[in-house]
Design a protein around this motif. Structure first.
Motif, PDB file in Angstrom:
ATOM      1  N   ASN A   1       0.856  -1.177   0.000  1.00 46.23           N
ATOM      2  CA  ASN A   1       0.000   0.000   0.000  1.00 46.23           C
ATOM      3  C   ASN A   1       0.896   1.232   0.000  1.00 46.23           C
ATOM      4  O   ASN A   1       1.682   1.429   0.932  1.00 46.23           O
ATOM      5  CB  ASN A   1      -0.904  -0.004   1.226  1.00 46.23           C
TER       6      ASN A   1
ATOM      7  N   ASN B   1       0.449   6.046   3.561  1.00 46.06           N
ATOM      8  CA  ASN B   1       0.460   5.885   5.010  1.00 46.06           C
ATOM      9  C   ASN B   1      -0.923   6.142   5.592  1.00 46.06           C
ATOM     10  O   ASN B   1      -1.808   6.697   4.923  1.00 46.06           O
ATOM     11  CB  ASN B   1       1.465   6.863   5.633  1.00 46.06           C
ATOM     12  N   SER B   2      -1.101   5.796   6.857  1.00 47.90           N
ATOM     13  CA  SER B   2      -2.405   5.970   7.515  1.00 47.90           C
ATOM     14  C   SER B   2      -2.807   7.437   7.610  1.00 47.90           C
ATOM     15  O   SER B   2      -3.993   7.753   7.680  1.00 47.90           O
ATOM     16  CB  SER B   2      -2.368   5.341   8.915  1.00 47.90           C
ATOM     17  N   ASP B   3      -1.825   8.350   7.590  1.00 52.77           N
ATOM     18  CA  ASP B   3      -2.148   9.777   7.658  1.00 52.77           C
ATOM     19  C   ASP B   3      -2.387  10.396   6.281  1.00 52.77           C
ATOM     20  O   ASP B   3      -2.573  11.610   6.167  1.00 52.77           O
ATOM     21  CB  ASP B   3      -1.048  10.538   8.393  1.00 52.77           C
TER      22      ASP B   3
ATOM     23  N   SER C   1      -0.227  10.499   3.779  1.00 51.95           N
ATOM     24  CA  SER C   1       1.016  10.836   3.075  1.00 51.95           C
ATOM     25  C   SER C   1       1.494   9.640   2.255  1.00 51.95           C
ATOM     26  O   SER C   1       1.147   8.489   2.533  1.00 51.95           O
ATOM     27  CB  SER C   1       2.094  11.263   4.073  1.00 51.95           C
ATOM     28  N   ARG C   2       2.303   9.940   1.265  1.00 50.18           N
ATOM     29  CA  ARG C   2       2.808   8.869   0.402  1.00 50.18           C
ATOM     30  C   ARG C   2       4.061   8.233   0.997  1.00 50.18           C
ATOM     31  O   ARG C   2       4.905   8.909   1.589  1.00 50.18           O
ATOM     32  CB  ARG C   2       3.134   9.412  -0.987  1.00 50.18           C
ATOM     33  N   LYS C   3       4.186   6.950   0.788  1.00 49.13           N
ATOM     34  CA  LYS C   3       5.413   6.262   1.166  1.00 49.13           C
ATOM     35  C   LYS C   3       6.492   6.543   0.119  1.00 49.13           C
ATOM     36  O   LYS C   3       6.204   6.855  -1.031  1.00 49.13           O
ATOM     37  CB  LYS C   3       5.163   4.763   1.298  1.00 49.13           C
TER      38      LYS C   3
ATOM     39  N   TYR D   1       3.729   5.586  -5.165  1.00 47.03           N
ATOM     40  CA  TYR D   1       4.830   5.967  -4.286  1.00 47.03           C
ATOM     41  C   TYR D   1       5.469   7.278  -4.740  1.00 47.03           C
ATOM     42  O   TYR D   1       5.434   7.619  -5.926  1.00 47.03           O
ATOM     43  CB  TYR D   1       5.916   4.886  -4.294  1.00 47.03           C
TER      44      TYR D   1
ATOM     45  N   ASP E   1      10.535   3.657   2.678  1.00 49.24           N
ATOM     46  CA  ASP E   1       9.612   2.594   3.077  1.00 49.24           C
ATOM     47  C   ASP E   1       9.818   1.334   2.239  1.00 49.24           C
ATOM     48  O   ASP E   1       9.481   0.237   2.682  1.00 49.24           O
ATOM     49  CB  ASP E   1       8.162   3.077   2.897  1.00 49.24           C
TER      50      ASP E   1
ATOM     51  N   LYS F   1      13.462   2.566   6.595  1.00 51.17           N
ATOM     52  CA  LYS F   1      12.817   2.864   7.866  1.00 51.17           C
ATOM     53  C   LYS F   1      12.570   1.553   8.624  1.00 51.17           C
ATOM     54  O   LYS F   1      12.480   0.488   8.012  1.00 51.17           O
ATOM     55  CB  LYS F   1      11.473   3.549   7.616  1.00 51.17           C
TER      56      LYS F   1
END
Length: 262
Positions: free
Chosen positions: A57, A60-62, A64-66, A87, A150, A178
């Motif tokens: 995926n 991110n949960s917020d 924002s892009r990984k 991405y 990521d 990360k």
């Protein structure tokens, strides 16, 4: 371009000191000799991204892009592929000509993507494309900036560096990822005798030895069963499968593995 046999003169071209390896790659780009260039993104990565959204995926949960990264990106096919799948992607190469080529390719593809960026089913990502950025620099140096990713994709990069640098490859991958980040390796070439001079260097058993065992990357023939991972290993293997599609030069032996930084 997808020749089965790598050019026989490559090992001779790279028979020079370790500190001259980057220059050797740049020379080939400047001469227009890029036999590793397949002209399309990695089909194995295309299919993996589409099939395993649980792992890949790009958001991110917020919201924002990984961030994804491809070392030794060459003409930019795989960073652009990752950007098209959502991405924010970064590609790195030591050759200024490669980076210029990649930027031109990205401009065209982000405007009008080729079908090769998507699985044969025609399935398109549900997210909009991310950005793509290309950097000219040495993977093992920190001069090109401090980044944390990521996702990192390695194909024809580990096999291109001197075996003595493999432990440094592992250390650098760990630095760039990360915590919980994913390292995706298209394991190539598995058909090549690890004792033969490269590049490309044969890599049978090398990924497990480096990432799970914490070794120096010396080739190992395990037979039917791999030895257990080291207790202090920095990477945990989540997946290893034979891709239905890969470049012909893999001779049907390529494997794709996904490793998580622990």
């Amino acid at each position: 371009m997808d020749d089965i046999e790598p050019p026989a003169d490559l090992p001779q071209h790279f028979a020079r000191p370790a500190n001259e390896q980057e220059a050797a790659w740049s020379e080939l780009w400047d001469q227009g000799r890029t036999p590793w260039d397949r002209g399309i993104p990695s089909p194995a990565l295309v299919d993996l991204l589409a099939a395993r959204n649980d792992l890949f995926n790009p958001v991110n949960s917020d919201g924002s892009r990984k961030k994804a990264f491809v070392p030794g990106c060459g003409s930019g096919y795989d960073p652009v592929l990752l950007a098209l799948h959502g991405y924010d992607a970064y590609g790195l190469d030591v050759s200024e000509k490669a980076i210029a080529t990649a930027k031109q390719y990205a401009e065209s593809q982000l405007r009008t993507p080729s079908e090769g960026n998507f699985p044969l089913s025609g399935q398109k990502p549900s997210v909009s494309p991310g950005k793509v950025e290309f950097i000219c620099g040495d993977f093992f140096s920190k001069d090109w900036g401090e980044h944390k990713f990521d996702l990192i994709y390695d194909y024809t990069f580990l096999c291109a560096i001197l075996p003595a640098k493999r432990r440094d490859w592992t250390k650098r991958m760990s630095e760039l990822l990360k915590p919980g980040g994913l390292l995706v390796c298209l394991e190539f070439p598995l058909w090549r005798d690890p004792r033969d001079p490269g590049p490309p260097w044969g890599l049978r058993g090398v990924y497990w030895e480096l990432l799970a065992r914490g070794g120096d990357g010396s080739p190992r023939e395990y037979g039917d069963e791999e030895p257990p991972p080291a207790e202090n290993a920095e990477f945990k293997r989540l997946l290893r499968v034979k891709p239905e599609r890969s470049h012909k030069i893999g001779r049907g032996m390529d494997m794709i593995s996904v490793w998580q930084k622990v």
